[in-house]
Design a protein around this motif. Structure first.
Motif, PDB file in Angstrom:
ATOM      1  N   PRO A  47       4.178  -2.089   6.895  1.00 13.33           N
ATOM      2  CA  PRO A  47       3.445  -1.877   5.640  1.00 13.33           C
ATOM      3  C   PRO A  47       4.200  -0.937   4.703  1.00 13.33           C
ATOM      4  CG  PRO A  47       2.505  -0.528   7.375  1.00 13.33           C
ATOM      5  CD  PRO A  47       3.586  -1.358   8.021  1.00 13.33           C
ATOM      6  N   PHE A  49       3.325   1.599   1.229  1.00 15.54           N
ATOM      7  CA  PHE A  49       2.332   2.132   0.296  1.00 15.54           C
ATOM      8  C   PHE A  49       2.757   1.762  -1.123  1.00 15.54           C
ATOM      9  CE2 PHE A  49       1.878   5.166   3.898  1.00 15.54           C
ATOM     10  CZ  PHE A  49       0.576   4.821   4.241  1.00 15.54           C
ATOM     11  N   VAL A  88      -1.077  -7.205  -2.095  1.00 19.52           N
ATOM     12  CA  VAL A  88      -1.509  -5.808  -2.089  1.00 19.52           C
ATOM     13  C   VAL A  88      -2.989  -5.758  -1.740  1.00 19.52           C
ATOM     14  CG1 VAL A  88      -1.750  -3.699  -3.442  1.00 19.52           C
ATOM     15  CG2 VAL A  88       0.210  -5.209  -3.823  1.00 19.52           C
ATOM     16  N   THR A  94      -6.795  -0.183   1.528  1.00 21.18           N
ATOM     17  CA  THR A  94      -7.076   0.206   2.901  1.00 21.18           C
ATOM     18  C   THR A  94      -7.558   1.658   2.935  1.00 21.18           C
ATOM     19  OG1 THR A  94      -5.313  -1.254   3.681  1.00 21.18           O
ATOM     20  CG2 THR A  94      -6.111   0.414   5.227  1.00 21.18           C
ATOM     21  N   SER A 144      -3.429   1.620  -1.592  1.00 21.48           N
ATOM     22  CA  SER A 144      -2.905   0.268  -1.783  1.00 21.48           C
ATOM     23  C   SER A 144      -1.707   0.061  -0.862  1.00 21.48           C
ATOM     24  CB  SER A 144      -2.478   0.052  -3.244  1.00 21.48           C
ATOM     25  OG  SER A 144      -3.582   0.169  -4.112  1.00 21.48           O
ATOM     26  N   LYS A 145      -1.751  -1.025  -0.093  1.00 19.36           N
ATOM     27  CA  LYS A 145      -0.674  -1.319   0.850  1.00 19.36           C
ATOM     28  C   LYS A 145      -0.278  -2.781   0.745  1.00 19.36           C
ATOM     29  CE  LYS A 145      -1.203   0.110   5.067  1.00 19.36           C
ATOM     30  NZ  LYS A 145      -1.834   0.377   6.386  1.00 19.36           N
ATOM     31  N   ASN A 173       2.326  -5.652   3.108  1.00 16.24           N
ATOM     32  CA  ASN A 173       3.259  -5.877   4.212  1.00 16.24           C
ATOM     33  C   ASN A 173       4.566  -6.440   3.671  1.00 16.24           C
ATOM     34  OD1 ASN A 173       1.521  -5.124   6.367  1.00 16.24           O
ATOM     35  ND2 ASN A 173       0.463  -7.083   6.187  1.00 16.24           N
ATOM     36  N   ALA A 220      11.050   0.864   2.024  1.00 17.53           N
ATOM     37  CA  ALA A 220       9.760   1.549   1.900  1.00 17.53           C
ATOM     38  C   ALA A 220       9.941   2.940   1.299  1.00 17.53           C
ATOM     39  CB  ALA A 220       9.079   1.630   3.259  1.00 17.53           C
ATOM     40  N   GLN A 222       8.672   4.601  -2.750  1.00 19.29           N
ATOM     41  CA  GLN A 222       7.796   5.759  -2.958  1.00 19.29           C
ATOM     42  C   GLN A 222       8.252   6.604  -4.131  1.00 19.29           C
ATOM     43  OE1 GLN A 222       4.902   5.640  -1.041  1.00 19.29           O
ATOM     44  NE2 GLN A 222       6.061   3.756  -0.666  1.00 19.29           N
TER      45      GLN A 222
END
Length: 306
Positions: free
Chosen positions: A118, A120, A254, A257, A271-272, A274, A297, A301
């Motif tokens: 996943p 973010f 999106v 979670t 909001s996540k 995969n 990932a 960010q």
């Protein structure tokens, strides 16, 4: 009597016809498997000529249970199959569909491995909302993937004989869904150019792909592809790389979670999405894919630095 179509392995039951004297021996996991199937993939010259005449490939008859020695599909098996499906509804495959089919056949000749994790998405979404140009989400991932591959160039290499060739430039394809297929425009030197510098080319190429007006020089030479399957609401998929590429990155939908926050001592919505990478397992291992996904990932960010 055998059920209709049973010989081809395409009925609703599990019937499969095998030679009565075909011996069965246990596999390494204790499962019974037919012995002596080495000849299953052999095709006689007459069979090859008939398939060439029909424009068929070996994968088109993979579900036929052959009656020949070692499970070989004979020309009689082929003709029986053609008779069986002769009255089925059909439509002519488009040139686009045939091109996609050919590319996937060639890609599938390699051992492929997939891994995912996943990501973010809140920083990316916020950055996009405040950007005057609102770049496509896929462009963020293309830029992040390019930077990750620049740091791990072995993951974008090509195995040729006993050598792994590294690409001279990091050019990333963007998968675009069109009628009856996919087109993949290619962004050049993605690791060397900022998002702002890439944006004009990205928008132009996506628009041309949707109109199916891509020039040949704009759709070749990519070393990896990004595909956003999340646009269809899918949260997970295992995309296949193009035959000329060693890795592909897929982006899922999106979703919100609930995640526990120690700071506010409560669950907060995050909001996540995969992301899944599939690579040529001859060149990349699970750890290699893991490093690329981890770096992608991390980069997402801090989208302001992309």
């Amino acid at each position: 009597d055998k059920p209709a179509g049973a010989h081809f392995g395409i009925t609703g039951d599990s019937y499969q016809e095998h030679d009565a004297d075909l011996k069965v021996q246990p596999s390494v996991r204790g499962l019974p498997v037919p012995a002596g199937m080495k000849g299953a993939h052999y095709m006689s010259p007459r069979m090859k000529a008939r398939m060439d005449e029909l424009g068929m490939r070996a994968s088109d008859i993979a579900f036929i249970s052959g009656s020949g020695s070692g499970g070989r599909v004979t020309i009689d098996d082929l003709e029986e199959f053609l008779e069986y499906v002769s009255q089925w509804p059909r439509r002519k495959a488009s040139s686009m569909r045939l091109a996609v089919a050919d590319a996937m056949r060639r890609s599938w000749t390699r051992p492929l491995a997939s891994a995912g994790r996943p990501v973010f998405m809140d920083p990316l979404i916020k950055h996009r909302q405040h950007s005057p140009h609102r770049p496509g989400i896929t462009l963020y991932f293309a830029r992040a993937l390019a930077l990750a591959l620049a740091e791990n160039p072995e993951c974008a290499g090509y195995l040729v004989g006993e050598n792994i060739l590294s690409p001279r430039t990091i050019d990333i394809g963007i998968a675009v869904q069109v009628a009856d297929g996919v087109m993949v425009p290619v962004l050049r030197r993605v690791n060397e150019r900022t998002m702002e510098e890439l944006l004009e080319d990205y928008n132009r190429l996506i628009a041309q792909a949707r109109r199916r007006r891509l020039a040949p020089e704009d759709s070749t030479g990519g070393i990896a592809t990004v595909t956003n399957f999340g646009g269809f609401g899918l949260t997970f998929a295992a995309p296949m790389p193009m035959p000329s590429e060693s890795i592909i990155l897929g982006v899922g939908a999106v979703t919100k979670t609930p995640v526990w926050s120690d700071e506010v001592e409560a669950f907060i919505p995050i909001s996540k999405a995969n992301i899944v990478a599939t690579g040529d397992h001859r060149v990349v291992d699970g750890a290699d894919i893991g490093r690329v996904l981890k770096r992608v990932a991390e980069l997402l960010q801090r989208p302001e630095y992309l």
